[in-house]
Design an enzyme around this catalytic site. Structure first.
Site, PDB file in Angstrom:
ATOM      1  N   ASP A   1      26.563 -54.036  34.677  1.00  0.00           N
ATOM      2  CA  ASP A   1      27.381 -53.847  35.767  1.00  0.00           C
ATOM      3  C   ASP A   1      26.603 -55.720  36.424  1.00  0.00           C
ATOM      4  OD1 ASP A   1      28.725 -54.092  38.374  1.00  0.00           O
ATOM      5  OD2 ASP A   1      27.860 -52.138  39.244  1.00  0.00           O
TER       6      ASP A   1
ATOM      7  N   ASN B   1      39.070 -51.159  37.730  1.00  0.00           N
ATOM      8  CA  ASN B   1      39.200 -53.052  37.837  1.00  0.00           C
ATOM      9  C   ASN B   1      39.887 -53.708  38.056  1.00  0.00           C
ATOM     10  OD1 ASN B   1      36.320 -53.473  36.106  1.00  0.00           O
ATOM     11  ND2 ASN B   1      36.321 -53.242  37.842  1.00  0.00           N
TER      12      ASN B   1
END
Ligand code: IPE
Ligand code: IPE
Ligand code: MG
Length: 253
Positions: A29, A77
């Site tokens: 991330d 996502n």
């Protein structure tokens, strides 16, 4: 004999090769923040993030860690802007096209976790090719979580078990933890020993919800494009300082 590593927070850090995690899972991330902090587009962050993934795969392989799982794209996502999603898909496709040979050379088997039906056809084609070409490799398993969501994975496992029970193929009394685990995308992979999440976020974001029950968690502020060999080794050394009790008491207590 320990492997001595010159890390900045300790003069020398010793990694014990006999106590390596069998399975490391990583939430990669912080690509977007890495880029925006530099005045670059988020897409440039993803491009750099791909290089960190390559480095970590190499280091894990060299250390002899048998299973590495990388969270590359979550089910959630898909809600991102279409331009970012398309870029990520194209990046993945190109990465696999150029990297499969290297995976084979290193004896790495590639498997995919997630709902592949949602992926563009062109990506599925290269994924099929890469998983087929690396299927016989035995030195390390690299699991790429793509279009992956832990809750969705549990839902599909429950459906498959319910179908088997409804058809009489399975007695509900036979349902146990191992059977549920075997119906997850991770199949017969061991549960992760160590979970790393970069970028300072302290959450799981729907990653491996069933499998992480007793995993050691390691969080770092480092953004994924800045995460490299040193950071990875630091996480493994931190793991080796943990005492895993699995709910029991230490034999010395
Ligand atoms: C991780 O970086 C990569 C993916 C989720 C695909 P992000 O894109 O989430 O980066 P941040 O969290 O916005 O900085
Ligand atoms: C988790 O990161 C997914 C991946 C790294 C692929 P996100 O950036 O999507 O997670 P949230 O939205 O911050 O929880
Ligand atoms: Mg993020």
């Amino acid at each position: 004999m320990g492997l001595s590593l010159p890390l900045e927070d300790f003069p020398t850090l010793v990694l014990d090769p006999a106590r390596l995690p069998r399975h490391v899972a990583i939430v990669m991330d912080g690509n977007g923040r890495w880029a925006t902090r530099r005045g670059l587009s988020r897409l440039e962050g993803h491009r750099r993030g791909k290089d960190s993934a390559r480095t970590v795969i190499e280091v894990a392989r060299e250390l002899g860690i048998p299973y590495l799982t990388l969270f590359a794209f979550s089910n959630e996502n898909w809600q991102r802007p279409i331009a970012e999603v398309s870029f990520l898909m194209a990046l993945l496709r190109r990465y696999l096209m150029t990297e499969t040979k290297r995976l084979c050379k290193r004896g790495i088997k590639l498997i995919i976790l997630g709902d592949q039906a949602k992926l563009p056809h062109a990506v599925r084609m290269v994924l099929d090719e890469a998983t087929r070409l690396t299927a016989a490799n035995t030195d390390m398993t690299l699991a790429l979580a793509l279009s992956y969501g832990g809750r969705q994975e549990i839902v599909q496992a429950v459906k498959s078990i319910a179908r088997a029970a409804a058809s009489g193929e399975l007695d509900p009394e036979q349902i146990n933890e191992a059977l549920i685990a075997s119906r997850l995308h991770t199949g017969h992979l061991p549960d992760p020993d160590l979970l790393i999440r970069t970028s300072g976020e302290l959450r799981l974001s729907n990653f491996l919800l069933y499998q992480l029950a007793y995993t050691e968690l390691y969080f770092t502020e480092t953004l994924w494009p800045d995460f490299g060999e040193r950071e990875f080794l630091r996480a493994v050394v931190a793991y080796q300082t943990r005492e895993r009790r699995f709910g029991a008491v230490r034999s010395s207590d």
